[in-house]
Design a protein around this motif. Structure first.
Motif, PDB file in Angstrom:
ATOM      1  N   TYR A   1     -10.126 -11.375 -27.207  1.00  0.00           N
ATOM      2  CA  TYR A   1     -10.903 -12.541 -27.661  1.00  0.00           C
ATOM      3  C   TYR A   1     -11.171 -13.685 -26.959  1.00  0.00           C
ATOM      4  N   MET A   2      -9.939 -13.892 -26.183  1.00  0.00           N
ATOM      5  CA  MET A   2     -10.046 -14.996 -25.150  1.00  0.00           C
ATOM      6  C   MET A   2     -10.814 -14.416 -23.812  1.00  0.00           C
ATOM      7  N   TRP A   3     -10.543 -13.053 -23.548  1.00  0.00           N
ATOM      8  CA  TRP A   3     -11.262 -12.432 -22.059  1.00  0.00           C
ATOM      9  C   TRP A   3     -12.865 -12.449 -22.420  1.00  0.00           C
ATOM     10  N   SER A   4     -13.013 -12.180 -23.866  1.00  0.00           N
ATOM     11  CA  SER A   4     -14.290 -11.994 -24.134  1.00  0.00           C
ATOM     12  C   SER A   4     -15.500 -13.105 -24.162  1.00  0.00           C
ATOM     13  N   VAL A   5     -14.459 -14.406 -24.224  1.00  0.00           N
ATOM     14  CA  VAL A   5     -15.083 -15.882 -24.217  1.00  0.00           C
ATOM     15  C   VAL A   5     -15.379 -15.850 -22.775  1.00  0.00           C
ATOM     16  N   VAL A   6     -14.687 -15.444 -21.851  1.00  0.00           N
ATOM     17  CA  VAL A   6     -14.847 -15.691 -20.460  1.00  0.00           C
ATOM     18  C   VAL A   6     -15.988 -14.803 -20.161  1.00  0.00           C
ATOM     19  N   LEU A   7     -16.317 -13.445 -20.513  1.00  0.00           N
ATOM     20  CA  LEU A   7     -17.134 -12.539 -20.078  1.00  0.00           C
ATOM     21  C   LEU A   7     -18.458 -12.908 -20.841  1.00  0.00           C
ATOM     22  N   LEU A   8     -18.615 -13.400 -22.109  1.00  0.00           N
ATOM     23  CA  LEU A   8     -19.652 -13.532 -22.733  1.00  0.00           C
ATOM     24  C   LEU A   8     -20.424 -15.079 -22.559  1.00  0.00           C
ATOM     25  N   SER A   9     -19.337 -16.049 -22.256  1.00  0.00           N
ATOM     26  CA  SER A   9     -19.866 -17.330 -22.310  1.00  0.00           C
ATOM     27  C   SER A   9     -20.091 -17.956 -20.983  1.00  0.00           C
ATOM     28  N   PHE A  10     -19.441 -17.574 -19.849  1.00  0.00           N
ATOM     29  CA  PHE A  10     -19.574 -18.215 -18.701  1.00  0.00           C
ATOM     30  C   PHE A  10     -19.988 -17.712 -17.486  1.00  0.00           C
ATOM     31  N   LYS A  11     -20.790 -18.134 -16.713  1.00  0.00           N
ATOM     32  CA  LYS A  11     -21.295 -17.849 -15.640  1.00  0.00           C
ATOM     33  C   LYS A  11     -20.846 -18.311 -14.344  1.00  0.00           C
ATOM     34  N   PHE A  12     -20.389 -17.292 -13.522  1.00  0.00           N
ATOM     35  CA  PHE A  12     -19.594 -18.197 -12.015  1.00  0.00           C
ATOM     36  C   PHE A  12     -20.723 -19.254 -11.631  1.00  0.00           C
ATOM     37  N   ASP A  13     -20.340 -20.500 -11.376  1.00  0.00           N
ATOM     38  CA  ASP A  13     -21.205 -21.377 -10.720  1.00  0.00           C
ATOM     39  C   ASP A  13     -20.252 -22.110  -9.749  1.00  0.00           C
ATOM     40  N   LYS A  14     -20.605 -22.151  -8.461  1.00  0.00           N
ATOM     41  CA  LYS A  14     -19.720 -22.675  -7.343  1.00  0.00           C
ATOM     42  C   LYS A  14     -19.524 -24.174  -7.371  1.00  0.00           C
ATOM     43  N   GLU A  15     -20.464 -24.760  -8.042  1.00  0.00           N
ATOM     44  CA  GLU A  15     -20.541 -26.113  -8.127  1.00  0.00           C
ATOM     45  C   GLU A  15     -19.760 -26.724  -9.372  1.00  0.00           C
ATOM     46  N   ASN A  16     -19.291 -26.065 -10.138  1.00  0.00           N
ATOM     47  CA  ASN A  16     -18.645 -26.686 -11.360  1.00  0.00           C
ATOM     48  C   ASN A  16     -17.216 -26.156 -11.311  1.00  0.00           C
ATOM     49  N   LEU A  17     -16.210 -26.825 -10.612  1.00  0.00           N
ATOM     50  CA  LEU A  17     -14.766 -26.419 -10.420  1.00  0.00           C
ATOM     51  C   LEU A  17     -14.386 -26.480 -11.738  1.00  0.00           C
ATOM     52  N   TRP A  18     -14.586 -27.508 -12.759  1.00  0.00           N
ATOM     53  CA  TRP A  18     -13.716 -27.318 -14.005  1.00  0.00           C
ATOM     54  C   TRP A  18     -14.029 -26.310 -14.624  1.00  0.00           C
ATOM     55  N   MET A  19     -15.320 -25.844 -14.727  1.00  0.00           N
ATOM     56  CA  MET A  19     -15.582 -24.190 -15.212  1.00  0.00           C
ATOM     57  C   MET A  19     -14.913 -23.286 -14.757  1.00  0.00           C
ATOM     58  N   ALA A  20     -14.820 -23.172 -13.563  1.00  0.00           N
ATOM     59  CA  ALA A  20     -13.869 -22.320 -12.665  1.00  0.00           C
ATOM     60  C   ALA A  20     -12.592 -22.276 -13.225  1.00  0.00           C
ATOM     61  N   LEU A  21     -12.001 -23.548 -13.361  1.00  0.00           N
ATOM     62  CA  LEU A  21     -10.554 -23.795 -13.816  1.00  0.00           C
ATOM     63  C   LEU A  21     -10.456 -23.209 -15.214  1.00  0.00           C
ATOM     64  N   LEU A  22     -11.451 -23.572 -16.125  1.00  0.00           N
ATOM     65  CA  LEU A  22     -11.206 -23.138 -17.375  1.00  0.00           C
ATOM     66  C   LEU A  22     -11.273 -21.457 -17.660  1.00  0.00           C
ATOM     67  N   MET A  23     -12.212 -20.900 -16.613  1.00  0.00           N
ATOM     68  CA  MET A  23     -12.217 -19.331 -16.690  1.00  0.00           C
ATOM     69  C   MET A  23     -10.831 -18.965 -16.221  1.00  0.00           C
ATOM     70  N   ALA A  24     -10.500 -19.558 -15.079  1.00  0.00           N
ATOM     71  CA  ALA A  24      -8.816 -19.179 -14.717  1.00  0.00           C
ATOM     72  C   ALA A  24      -7.886 -19.257 -15.940  1.00  0.00           C
ATOM     73  N   TYR A  25      -7.984 -20.187 -16.545  1.00  0.00           N
ATOM     74  CA  TYR A  25      -7.153 -20.628 -17.713  1.00  0.00           C
ATOM     75  C   TYR A  25      -7.092 -19.429 -18.731  1.00  0.00           C
ATOM     76  N   LEU A  26      -8.631 -18.994 -18.963  1.00  0.00           N
ATOM     77  CA  LEU A  26      -8.616 -18.183 -20.107  1.00  0.00           C
ATOM     78  C   LEU A  26      -8.452 -16.609 -19.722  1.00  0.00           C
ATOM     79  N   VAL A  27      -8.242 -16.740 -18.278  1.00  0.00           N
ATOM     80  CA  VAL A  27      -8.068 -15.107 -17.794  1.00  0.00           C
ATOM     81  C   VAL A  27      -6.373 -15.077 -17.710  1.00  0.00           C
TER      82      VAL A  27
END
Length: 147
Positions: free
Chosen positions: A37-63
């Motif tokens: 479920y947590m990995w699917s949140v990453v795959l379905l909800s987030f898009k990789f964006d170089k400008e949003n560091l907090w989003m990348a940190l959240l993605m890393a947390y969820l992985v």
């Protein structure tokens, strides 16, 4: 004869072993399900964006956190860290959902349906934390004494 349950545990040992195997299998499926479920949140909800560091940190947390949770079978302490991390994620997710739904004036039944999933996953995370703590205590009890 066991005085508390009036069951002869030696005679019913295969039944007890089956019950323990079912419990182990259920907790293993719960652990795998939360990770998927947590990995699917990453795959379905987030898009990789170089400008949003907090989003990348959240993605890393969820992985990373589900991976730590799955490592419970190698090291119970790592599984406990993964369980606590998933509990914190689902708690934060529930809070964010409540705040966004209330600000959007969503009907209470829909707010309930959005939140109940995260509340149940919080309960599942608590079960997995308890399993890891129980395994850590079991390892400490059965460890050989130092010389």
């Amino acid at each position: 004869m066991c005085p508390y349950f009036f069951i002869d545990l030696e005679k019913n040992k295969p039944m007890v072993n089956r019950i323990i195997k079912i419990e182990f299998f259920g907790k293993m499926l719960l652990r795998i399900g939360i990770a998927i479920y947590m990995w699917s949140v990453v795959l379905l909800s987030f898009k990789f964006d170089k400008e949003n560091l907090w989003m990348a940190l959240l993605m890393a947390y969820l992985v990373v956190i589900p991976g730590l949770s799955l490592l419970h079978y190698r090291n119970a302490r790592t599984g406990m860290i993964g369980g606590i991390g998933s509990l914190l994620f689902f708690l934060a997710s529930a809070i964010v959902l409540v705040v966004t739904d209330l600000s959007a004036n969503v009907a209470w039944p829909l707010i309930y349906l959005h939140i109940i999933k995260d509340v149940l996953l919080i309960f599942g995370s608590l079960i997995l934390i308890g399993e890891s703590l129980k395994e850590m205590v079991r390892d400490r009890i059965t460890a050989p004494f130092p010389k």
